[in-house]
Scaffold this motif. Structure first.
Motif, short mmCIF file in Angstrom:
data_model
loop_
_atom_site.label_atom_id
_atom_site.label_comp_id
_atom_site.label_asym_id
_atom_site.label_seq_id
_atom_site.Cartn_x
_atom_site.Cartn_y
_atom_site.Cartn_z
N GLU A 264 59.87 26.88 44.18
CA GLU A 264 58.80 27.58 43.83
C GLU A 264 57.55 26.96 43.71
O GLU A 264 57.55 25.69 43.33
N GLY A 265 56.51 27.36 44.19
CA GLY A 265 55.34 26.42 44.49
C GLY A 265 55.18 25.66 45.59
O GLY A 265 54.29 24.61 45.87
N ASP A 266 56.08 26.03 46.70
CA ASP A 266 56.03 25.28 47.87
C ASP A 266 54.86 25.71 48.40
O ASP A 266 54.09 26.43 48.36
N ASP A 267 54.54 24.52 49.21
CA ASP A 267 53.07 24.57 50.00
C ASP A 267 53.01 25.70 51.05
O ASP A 267 51.71 26.04 51.39
N ASP A 268 53.89 26.12 51.46
CA ASP A 268 54.17 27.30 52.31
C ASP A 268 54.06 28.78 51.88
O ASP A 268 54.34 29.73 52.54
N ASP A 269 53.71 28.83 50.39
CA ASP A 269 53.92 30.13 49.75
C ASP A 269 52.48 30.98 50.18
O ASP A 269 51.63 30.39 50.60
N ASP A 270 52.86 32.26 50.31
CA ASP A 270 51.75 33.20 50.55
C ASP A 270 50.97 33.54 49.46
O ASP A 270 51.72 34.20 48.64
N PHE A 271 49.63 33.12 49.19
CA PHE A 271 48.76 33.34 48.01
C PHE A 271 48.01 34.68 48.15
O PHE A 271 47.18 34.70 47.51
N SER A 272 48.28 35.63 49.04
CA SER A 272 47.57 36.77 49.47
C SER A 272 47.67 37.82 48.32
O SER A 272 46.64 38.47 48.21
N ASP A 273 48.55 37.63 47.40
CA ASP A 273 48.81 38.71 46.34
C ASP A 273 48.10 38.03 45.09
O ASP A 273 48.41 38.71 43.98
N ILE A 274 47.29 37.02 45.11
CA ILE A 274 46.50 36.44 43.73
C ILE A 274 45.60 37.62 43.31
O ILE A 274 44.70 37.99 44.22
N TYR A 275 45.42 37.84 42.02
CA TYR A 275 44.42 38.72 41.61
C TYR A 275 43.15 38.03 41.54
O TYR A 275 43.03 36.74 40.89
N THR A 276 42.09 38.42 42.15
CA THR A 276 40.83 37.70 42.05
C THR A 276 39.78 38.51 41.49
O THR A 276 38.48 38.45 41.59
N GLY A 277 40.33 39.49 40.61
CA GLY A 277 39.30 40.57 40.24
C GLY A 277 38.76 39.89 38.69
O GLY A 277 38.98 38.82 38.53
N ASP A 278 38.10 40.70 37.80
CA ASP A 278 37.46 40.48 36.62
C ASP A 278 38.51 40.55 35.72
O ASP A 278 38.62 41.56 35.22
N ILE A 279 39.28 39.57 35.18
CA ILE A 279 40.31 40.04 33.93
C ILE A 279 39.66 40.10 32.76
O ILE A 279 40.29 40.81 32.07
N PHE A 280 38.55 39.85 32.47
CA PHE A 280 37.76 40.16 31.13
C PHE A 280 36.95 41.41 31.22
O PHE A 280 36.04 41.67 30.27
N LYS A 281 37.01 42.48 32.37
CA LYS A 281 35.99 43.30 32.43
C LYS A 281 36.15 44.21 31.08
O LYS A 281 35.07 45.06 30.89
N ASP A 282 37.42 44.50 30.77
CA ASP A 282 37.45 45.51 29.57
C ASP A 282 37.39 44.83 28.34
O ASP A 282 38.02 45.22 27.12
N PHE A 283 37.33 43.45 28.14
CA PHE A 283 37.71 42.63 26.91
C PHE A 283 36.67 43.08 25.62
O PHE A 283 37.26 43.47 24.78
N ASN A 284 35.47 43.41 25.97
CA ASN A 284 34.41 43.85 24.97
C ASN A 284 34.64 45.20 24.67
O ASN A 284 34.43 45.65 23.25
N LYS A 285 35.34 46.05 25.46
CA LYS A 285 35.79 47.19 25.04
C LYS A 285 36.76 47.54 23.84
O LYS A 285 36.72 48.46 23.08
N THR A 286 37.56 46.50 24.00
CA THR A 286 38.88 46.68 22.83
C THR A 286 38.73 45.61 21.72
O THR A 286 39.51 46.04 20.88
N HIS A 287 37.82 44.90 21.64
CA HIS A 287 37.53 43.74 20.66
C HIS A 287 36.23 43.93 20.01
O HIS A 287 35.01 44.11 20.63
#
Length: 155
Positions: A132-155
């Protein structure tokens, strides 16, 4: 057992010093080379908040009390072995009585690892097994969106 600890000197430099001066120290102490150990903890030397590593080095020698009479010769061997790897060197001797040293040695194994008895692995992965973590891994499925977009709505 004679233990020599280095404070404020790189561990790999201490390894080289150990290899170079152990035979001379063993002759000076009139002991087997197996009776001498070097200790190089990962540390730094400070004075008034300023890092002094390799500028100032403290060497602590712990040995049986019977060796007190040759400490000057031992200090000279150690100082010469350190050479230009440190600017200022302090060598401190601490002695213990023979009855104040205890060891547990497992006779099923060699006392020390050496270059001859060490096991070397050919690699980190078995044939056909991917790590796991080999240099040949395909990272195309990494989430690049805003993980905090709904943070203020719930807290």
């Amino acid at each position: 057992m004679i233990d020599i600890s280095f404070i404020g000197l790189d561990q790999f430099i201490v390894a080289d010093i150990s290899k170079a001066i152990t035979p001379t120290l063993a002759k000076t102490y009139k002991v087997d080379e197996e009776d001498i150990n070097f200790i190089a903890p990962n540390n730094m030397y400070f004075h008034k908040g300023v890092e002094q590593t390799s500028w100032n080095t403290l060497v602590r020698v712990s040995a049986p009390h019977q060796f007190e009479i040759i400490e000057r010769e031992v200090a000279e061997v150690i100082d010469k072995g350190i050479g230009e790897n440190a600017i200022h060197v302090t060598i401190e001797f601490n002695y213990y009585e023979d009855g104040h040293h205890y060891e547990r040695i497992d006779d099923d194994y060699p006392r020390y690892m050496t270059e001859e008895n060490m096991v070397e692995l050919d690699g980190d992965e078995e044939e056909g097994e991917e790590i796991e973590g080999d240099d040949d891994d395909d990272f195309s499925d990494i989430y690049t969106g805003d993980i905090f977009k709904d943070f203020n709505k719930t807290h």
